[in-house]
Write a protein that holds these residues in place. Structure first.
Motif, PDB file in Angstrom:
ATOM      1  N   MET A   1      -9.652 -55.431 -52.619  1.00  0.00           N
ATOM      2  CA  MET A   1     -10.991 -55.968 -52.704  1.00  0.00           C
ATOM      3  C   MET A   1     -11.257 -56.813 -51.471  1.00  0.00           C
ATOM      4  N   LYS A   2     -12.419 -56.665 -50.912  1.00  0.00           N
ATOM      5  CA  LYS A   2     -12.823 -57.486 -49.780  1.00  0.00           C
ATOM      6  C   LYS A   2     -13.629 -58.662 -50.306  1.00  0.00           C
ATOM      7  N   SER A   3     -13.376 -59.831 -49.779  1.00  0.00           N
ATOM      8  CA  SER A   3     -14.167 -61.000 -50.140  1.00  0.00           C
ATOM      9  C   SER A   3     -14.685 -61.626 -48.860  1.00  0.00           C
ATOM     10  N   ILE A   4     -15.719 -62.411 -48.980  1.00  0.00           N
ATOM     11  CA  ILE A   4     -16.350 -63.007 -47.811  1.00  0.00           C
ATOM     12  C   ILE A   4     -16.046 -64.502 -47.815  1.00  0.00           C
ATOM     13  N   LYS A   5     -15.465 -64.989 -46.735  1.00  0.00           N
ATOM     14  CA  LYS A   5     -15.011 -66.373 -46.657  1.00  0.00           C
ATOM     15  C   LYS A   5     -15.681 -67.092 -45.485  1.00  0.00           C
ATOM     16  N   PRO A   6     -15.880 -68.407 -45.610  1.00  0.00           N
ATOM     17  CA  PRO A   6     -16.502 -69.145 -44.502  1.00  0.00           C
ATOM     18  C   PRO A   6     -15.550 -69.259 -43.319  1.00  0.00           C
ATOM     19  N   GLY A   7     -16.106 -69.253 -42.126  1.00  0.00           N
ATOM     20  CA  GLY A   7     -15.285 -69.443 -40.949  1.00  0.00           C
ATOM     21  C   GLY A   7     -14.719 -70.853 -40.914  1.00  0.00           C
ATOM     22  N   ARG A   8     -13.555 -71.014 -40.316  1.00  0.00           N
ATOM     23  CA  ARG A   8     -12.900 -72.329 -40.293  1.00  0.00           C
ATOM     24  C   ARG A   8     -13.663 -73.314 -39.401  1.00  0.00           C
ATOM     25  N   GLY A   9     -14.185 -72.844 -38.283  1.00  0.00           N
ATOM     26  CA  GLY A   9     -14.938 -73.723 -37.393  1.00  0.00           C
ATOM     27  C   GLY A   9     -16.208 -74.264 -38.031  1.00  0.00           C
ATOM     28  N   PRO A  10     -17.061 -73.367 -38.567  1.00  0.00           N
ATOM     29  CA  PRO A  10     -18.276 -73.869 -39.229  1.00  0.00           C
ATOM     30  C   PRO A  10     -17.974 -74.778 -40.417  1.00  0.00           C
ATOM     31  N   SER A  11     -16.885 -74.497 -41.133  1.00  0.00           N
ATOM     32  CA  SER A  11     -16.532 -75.355 -42.265  1.00  0.00           C
ATOM     33  C   SER A  11     -16.150 -76.752 -41.788  1.00  0.00           C
ATOM     34  N   MET A  12     -15.409 -76.837 -40.687  1.00  0.00           N
ATOM     35  CA  MET A  12     -15.007 -78.159 -40.181  1.00  0.00           C
ATOM     36  C   MET A  12     -16.226 -78.914 -39.666  1.00  0.00           C
ATOM     37  N   MET A  13     -17.137 -78.217 -39.000  1.00  0.00           N
ATOM     38  CA  MET A  13     -18.358 -78.884 -38.530  1.00  0.00           C
ATOM     39  C   MET A  13     -19.190 -79.378 -39.708  1.00  0.00           C
ATOM     40  N   SER A  14     -19.238 -78.600 -40.785  1.00  0.00           N
ATOM     41  CA  SER A  14     -19.957 -79.030 -41.982  1.00  0.00           C
ATOM     42  C   SER A  14     -19.288 -80.230 -42.626  1.00  0.00           C
ATOM     43  N   ALA A  15     -17.945 -80.268 -42.592  1.00  0.00           N
ATOM     44  CA  ALA A  15     -17.221 -81.413 -43.148  1.00  0.00           C
ATOM     45  C   ALA A  15     -17.547 -82.677 -42.359  1.00  0.00           C
ATOM     46  N   ILE A  16     -17.591 -82.563 -41.040  1.00  0.00           N
ATOM     47  CA  ILE A  16     -17.910 -83.714 -40.194  1.00  0.00           C
ATOM     48  C   ILE A  16     -19.356 -84.158 -40.438  1.00  0.00           C
ATOM     49  N   GLY A  17     -20.279 -83.192 -40.523  1.00  0.00           N
ATOM     50  CA  GLY A  17     -21.673 -83.520 -40.791  1.00  0.00           C
ATOM     51  C   GLY A  17     -21.863 -84.171 -42.152  1.00  0.00           C
ATOM     52  N   GLN A  55     -19.468 -82.632 -50.427  1.00  0.00           N
ATOM     53  CA  GLN A  55     -19.561 -81.569 -49.430  1.00  0.00           C
ATOM     54  C   GLN A  55     -18.483 -81.703 -48.352  1.00  0.00           C
ATOM     55  N   ALA A  56     -18.160 -82.920 -47.953  1.00  0.00           N
ATOM     56  CA  ALA A  56     -17.125 -83.125 -46.939  1.00  0.00           C
ATOM     57  C   ALA A  56     -15.776 -82.631 -47.445  1.00  0.00           C
ATOM     58  N   VAL A  57     -15.444 -82.961 -48.688  1.00  0.00           N
ATOM     59  CA  VAL A  57     -14.166 -82.514 -49.260  1.00  0.00           C
ATOM     60  C   VAL A  57     -14.138 -80.993 -49.369  1.00  0.00           C
ATOM     61  N   TYR A  58     -15.208 -80.395 -49.888  1.00  0.00           N
ATOM     62  CA  TYR A  58     -15.281 -78.943 -50.045  1.00  0.00           C
ATOM     63  C   TYR A  58     -15.125 -78.235 -48.693  1.00  0.00           C
ATOM     64  N   ASN A  59     -15.896 -78.669 -47.699  1.00  0.00           N
ATOM     65  CA  ASN A  59     -15.842 -78.014 -46.392  1.00  0.00           C
ATOM     66  C   ASN A  59     -14.526 -78.259 -45.670  1.00  0.00           C
ATOM     67  N   TYR A  60     -13.938 -79.439 -45.835  1.00  0.00           N
ATOM     68  CA  TYR A  60     -12.639 -79.709 -45.213  1.00  0.00           C
ATOM     69  C   TYR A  60     -11.575 -78.807 -45.831  1.00  0.00           C
ATOM     70  N   LYS A  61     -11.635 -78.615 -47.141  1.00  0.00           N
ATOM     71  CA  LYS A  61     -10.683 -77.719 -47.810  1.00  0.00           C
ATOM     72  C   LYS A  61     -10.841 -76.293 -47.292  1.00  0.00           C
ATOM     73  N   ASN A  62     -12.083 -75.843 -47.108  1.00  0.00           N
ATOM     74  CA  ASN A  62     -12.303 -74.502 -46.574  1.00  0.00           C
ATOM     75  C   ASN A  62     -11.845 -74.379 -45.122  1.00  0.00           C
ATOM     76  N   ALA A  63     -11.920 -75.444 -44.368  1.00  0.00           N
ATOM     77  CA  ALA A  63     -11.523 -75.392 -42.964  1.00  0.00           C
ATOM     78  C   ALA A  63     -10.005 -75.413 -42.803  1.00  0.00           C
ATOM     79  N   THR A  64      -9.301 -76.085 -43.704  1.00  0.00           N
ATOM     80  CA  THR A  64      -7.861 -76.263 -43.520  1.00  0.00           C
ATOM     81  C   THR A  64      -7.014 -75.528 -44.549  1.00  0.00           C
ATOM     82  N   GLY A  65      -7.590 -75.135 -45.669  1.00  0.00           N
ATOM     83  CA  GLY A  65      -6.815 -74.533 -46.746  1.00  0.00           C
ATOM     84  C   GLY A  65      -6.414 -73.100 -46.476  1.00  0.00           C
ATOM     85  N   GLU A  66      -5.289 -72.699 -47.063  1.00  0.00           N
ATOM     86  CA  GLU A  66      -4.838 -71.321 -46.928  1.00  0.00           C
ATOM     87  C   GLU A  66      -5.645 -70.413 -47.844  1.00  0.00           C
TER      88      GLU A  66
END
Length: 136
Positions: A1-17, A55-66
């Motif tokens: 199954m293919k799933s769609i995941k957020p890019g790590r860069g945009p997620s980190m920028m969203s976490a910072i924002g 939102q910061a926690v969610y996006n940071y997890k998406n940027a750094t999580g496996e």
């Protein structure tokens, strides 16, 4: 199954924002309280802080999580499992039922494909019927 995941860069920028928005919410709340503004203004700042932290926690997890939640980049379940399957109680699907046969040049001879989304396009069409971009 293919799933769609957020890019790590945009997620980190969203976490910072989001962290910046939470800091703004703290400043807003303290300013509203110190000026004697109605309680509504202070509560608005508190909501801003809570949403920013969430939102910061969610996006940071998406940027750094496996194992990231699915959204944008396409990955295979064999590359990275989808945590939403576990969350919603669905078993991990085996993708072996999908044909793994590669197309040969003979299979694609005379066929036209969109360079943007990869869908098959009619010869006479100027634009892709799936994504709408101009075919070259």
């Amino acid at each position: 199954m293919k799933s769609i995941k957020p890019g790590r860069g945009p997620s980190m920028m969203s976490a910072i924002g989001s962290a910046a928005a939470a800091i703004f919410g703290v400043i807003w709340t303290l300013s509203a309280i110190s000026m004697g503004a109605p309680i509504f203004f202070a509560l608005f700042g508190v909501v801003f802080v809570l949403m920013g932290i969430g939102q910061a926690v969610y996006n940071y997890k998406n940027a750094t999580g496996e194992n990231r939640f699915s959204e944008y980049d396409i990955t295979s379940s064999s590359e990275e499992p989808d945590p939403l399957n576990d969350y919603f109680g669905r078993s991990r699907r085996d993708d072996s039922h999908i044909s793994q046969r590669k197309e040969t040049p003979a299979d694609t001879a005379g066929r036209r494909f969109c360079p943007y989304c990869g869908s098959e396009a009619e010869r006479e069409h100027l634009y892709c019927s799936k994504c709408g971009k101009k075919l070259s």
